[in-house]
Design a protein around this motif. Sequence first.
Motif, PDB file in Angstrom:
ATOM      1  N   VAL A  23       0.838  -1.202   0.000  1.00  0.00           N
ATOM      2  CA  VAL A  23       0.000   0.000   0.000  1.00  0.00           C
ATOM      3  C   VAL A  23       0.869   1.246   0.000  1.00  0.00           C
ATOM      4  N   LYS A  24       1.941   1.202   0.773  1.00  0.00           N
ATOM      5  CA  LYS A  24       2.852   2.354   0.855  1.00  0.00           C
ATOM      6  C   LYS A  24       3.518   2.618  -0.491  1.00  0.00           C
ATOM      7  N   GLU A  26       2.331   1.731  -3.441  1.00  0.00           N
ATOM      8  CA  GLU A  26       1.290   2.091  -4.402  1.00  0.00           C
ATOM      9  C   GLU A  26       0.840   3.548  -4.243  1.00  0.00           C
ATOM     10  N   SER A  27       0.633   3.976  -3.004  1.00  0.00           N
ATOM     11  CA  SER A  27       0.095   5.320  -2.792  1.00  0.00           C
ATOM     12  C   SER A  27       1.141   6.302  -2.282  1.00  0.00           C
ATOM     13  N   LYS A  28       2.358   5.850  -2.056  1.00  0.00           N
ATOM     14  CA  LYS A  28       3.479   6.667  -1.570  1.00  0.00           C
ATOM     15  C   LYS A  28       3.279   7.182  -0.148  1.00  0.00           C
ATOM     16  N   GLU A  29       2.101   6.994   0.413  1.00  0.00           N
ATOM     17  CA  GLU A  29       1.839   7.473   1.765  1.00  0.00           C
ATOM     18  C   GLU A  29       0.736   6.633   2.391  1.00  0.00           C
ATOM     19  N   VAL A  30       0.880   6.373   3.672  1.00  0.00           N
ATOM     20  CA  VAL A  30      -0.152   5.647   4.405  1.00  0.00           C
ATOM     21  C   VAL A  30      -0.634   6.532   5.550  1.00  0.00           C
TER      22      VAL A  30
END
Length: 111
Positions: A23-24, A26-30
């Motif tokens: 997820v990190k 893929e979206s660069k931020e969690v």
Amino acid sequence: MELDVQSLTPLTMAELKHKLEGVKKESKEVNFRAAKVLDFLNEMPIVKLEKAEDVRKKIAELNVPRLKPKHIAKIIDIMPEDPDELKSLLVGENITVKNDDLVKIIEVLKA
């Protein structure tokens, strides 16, 4: 953003770490909570994802009566070293496992 629950599957810490890292990437931020969990998992001594998946499969193949996926995930996270440790790990659960099955599970963990 609202998420829908697709399934309720117990995850080991190794599987959770892998999913959060995905997820990190893929979206660069969690979000804050996910970042804290990922920090915690990075500090914990956990088994590698491949070993966790292999052990999960092998324990499931033992067909231990009443042993559920949540129990298997807990066993993999803790990695008990002898039948007594395994028995004490399961004491809080509503499950009784025969000594023969405890020994078989420990043999899988040691392999």
